[in-house]
Design an enzyme around this catalytic site. Structure first.
Site, PDB file in Angstrom:
ATOM      1  N   TYR A  93       2.923  -7.448  -2.593  1.00 59.94           N
ATOM      2  CA  TYR A  93       1.886  -7.249  -3.603  1.00 59.94           C
ATOM      3  C   TYR A  93       2.320  -7.798  -4.959  1.00 59.94           C
ATOM      4  O   TYR A  93       1.485  -8.195  -5.764  1.00 59.94           O
ATOM      5  CB  TYR A  93       1.586  -5.754  -3.757  1.00 59.94           C
ATOM      6  N   LYS A 114       9.903  -3.661   9.596  1.00 61.29           N
ATOM      7  CA  LYS A 114       9.918  -4.706  10.615  1.00 61.29           C
ATOM      8  C   LYS A 114      11.304  -5.362  10.563  1.00 61.29           C
ATOM      9  O   LYS A 114      11.444  -6.580  10.321  1.00 61.29           O
ATOM     10  CB  LYS A 114       8.777  -5.694  10.300  1.00 61.29           C
ATOM     11  N   ASP A 157       4.650  -2.516  14.088  1.00 61.71           N
ATOM     12  CA  ASP A 157       3.680  -2.746  15.172  1.00 61.71           C
ATOM     13  C   ASP A 157       3.659  -1.548  16.121  1.00 61.71           C
ATOM     14  O   ASP A 157       2.606  -1.055  16.521  1.00 61.71           O
ATOM     15  CB  ASP A 157       3.986  -4.061  15.924  1.00 61.71           C
ATOM     16  N   ASP A 167      -0.408   0.250   3.203  1.00 60.85           N
ATOM     17  CA  ASP A 167      -1.833  -0.006   2.966  1.00 60.85           C
ATOM     18  C   ASP A 167      -2.576   0.007   4.297  1.00 60.85           C
ATOM     19  O   ASP A 167      -3.605   0.663   4.456  1.00 60.85           O
ATOM     20  CB  ASP A 167      -1.993  -1.365   2.273  1.00 60.85           C
ATOM     21  N   ASP A 208      -5.041   3.262   6.128  1.00 66.80           N
ATOM     22  CA  ASP A 208      -6.444   3.103   6.552  1.00 66.80           C
ATOM     23  C   ASP A 208      -6.587   3.527   8.013  1.00 66.80           C
ATOM     24  O   ASP A 208      -7.534   4.199   8.395  1.00 66.80           O
ATOM     25  CB  ASP A 208      -6.901   1.635   6.436  1.00 66.80           C
TER      26      ASP A 208
END
Ligand code: IPM
Ligand code: MG
Length: 360
Positions: free
Chosen positions: A140, A195, A227, A251, A255
């Site tokens: 970001y 990751k 994942d 983020d 959601d």
């Protein structure tokens, strides 16, 4: 001392949902809570008012306040603006300027809404996860970033877009501490999501989290690739207590987690600095498709006010009072359209605000 709250409604459904949260604060104020509220423009509204998604006056207001209540930013009418003028930049800048690195996103299922989740009730019943998302670093904010021309496979220039995933040890350490502290107050289980099988940035993240864990011997620390975490979240979400992760993974996963709890319209958030000064906002966006129709769900914003009382003002009693009022409204079957269940009574956004106020 009177506590000052900066109220930043923003765009789309922002003003409608924030108005309901302000009604709730007005009730608490009438009952003796010592607060004052002042409004400021942010996002597209900031651009319209002052040509800047984070006008200086708004930043100053936020800096001078004890807490910030934010609605949502963004809308199709601003998509054509140059990137630095877009509403989302205002939101990212205020997070950065106020140093709000610790983003708490609880995913909690109210049992009344078990049927609203797209997952089987037994998978989500009793769900109570806290996602701690790092909020001021990662791709970001990492530099370099941009879109530029570079030679393509045929030697002719073509455009490439790039961002930098970047975390420093100190950034990982401070958000890890926030997460471990929260885990200590809950079930003492923390899962760090990254990751590390592919990204150096994640490899460092994992090393630093392990270092910090030495100060929290009671917390059971686990690590999961993002994942797999996405899969586990829908497979058996109740395996998680606290999750700590970087900005972009957080983020996405927050959601996803919101759907476990029925609707993205239910999830509040707190974004805190080192001193627990905070900005409070629903995790959902500005929903331009339903803006101005008085049908958005204001509960995530109202629940964000409860988080404000708990984390910034240390007022657990009033935080609980709001949460119990929301629960009572849900028990009565009062529903905005996004959480409608069989036998429920559908109300508008303002109708939901009134119902919560009546319960208070
Ligand atoms: C969120 C939102 C924001 C983010 C957008 C609006 C910039 O999706 O708060 O999750 O990506 O952080
Ligand atoms: Mg998001």
């Amino acid at each position: 001392m009177t506590k000052k709250i900066a109220v930043l409604p923003g765009d789309g459904i922002g003003p409608e949902i924030v108005a309901q949260a302000v009604k709730v604060l007005d009730v608490l104020k009438a009952d003796g809570l010592d607060i004052e509220m002042e409004e400021g423009a942010i996002g597209g509204a900031g651009y319209d008012a002052a040509g800047d998604p984070l006008p200086d006056a708004t930043l100053k207001l936020a800096q001078d306040s004890d807490a910030v209540l934010l609605g949502a930013v963004g809308g199709p009418e601003y998509d054509k603006l140059e990137r630095p003028l877009r509403p989302e930049r205002g939101l990212l800048r205020i997070r950065k300027e106020l140093n709000l690195f610790g983003n708490l996103r609880p995913a909690l299922l109210y049992e009344e809404l078990a049927d609203s989740s797209s997952l089987k009730p037994e998978v989500v019943a009793g769900l109570d996860i806290m996602i701690v998302r790092e909020l001021t670093g990662d791709v970001y904010f990492g530099e370099p970033r941009g879109i530029e021309e570079r030679p393509g496979p045929d030697g002719k220039p073509e455009r490439v877009g790039f961002n930098t995933m970047l975390y420093s040890e100190s950034e990982v350490r401070r958000v890890a501490r926030v997460a471990f502290d929260i885990a200590m107050k809950r079930d003492k289980r923390l899962c760090s999501v990254e990751k590390a099988n592919v990204l150096e940035c994640s490899e460092l993240w994992r090393e630093v989290v392990i270092e910090v864990s030495k100060d929290y011997p009671e917390v059971e620390l686990s690590h999961m690739y993002v994942d797999n975490a996405a899969m586990q979240l829908v497979k058996w979400p109740k395996q998680f207590d606290v999750i700590v992760t970087g900005n972009i993974f957080g983020d996405i996963l927050s959601d996803q987690a919101s759907m476990l709890s029925g609707s993205i319209g239910m999830l509040p958030s707190a974004s805190l600095d080192e001193n627990n000064k905070g900005m409070y906002e629903p995790i959902h966006g500005s929903a331009p498709d339903i803006a101005g129709q008085d049908k958005a769900n204001p509960l995530a914003t109202i629940l964000s006010v409860a988080m404000m009382l708990r984390y910034t003002f240390g007022d657990e009693a009033n935080a609980k009072r709001i949460e119990e009022a929301v629960k009572a409204v849900l028990t009565k079957g009062i529903r905005t359209v996004d959480i409608m269940t069989a036998g429920g009574t559908e109300v508008s956004c303002s109708g939901m605000g009134d119902a919560v106020v009546a319960e208070l």
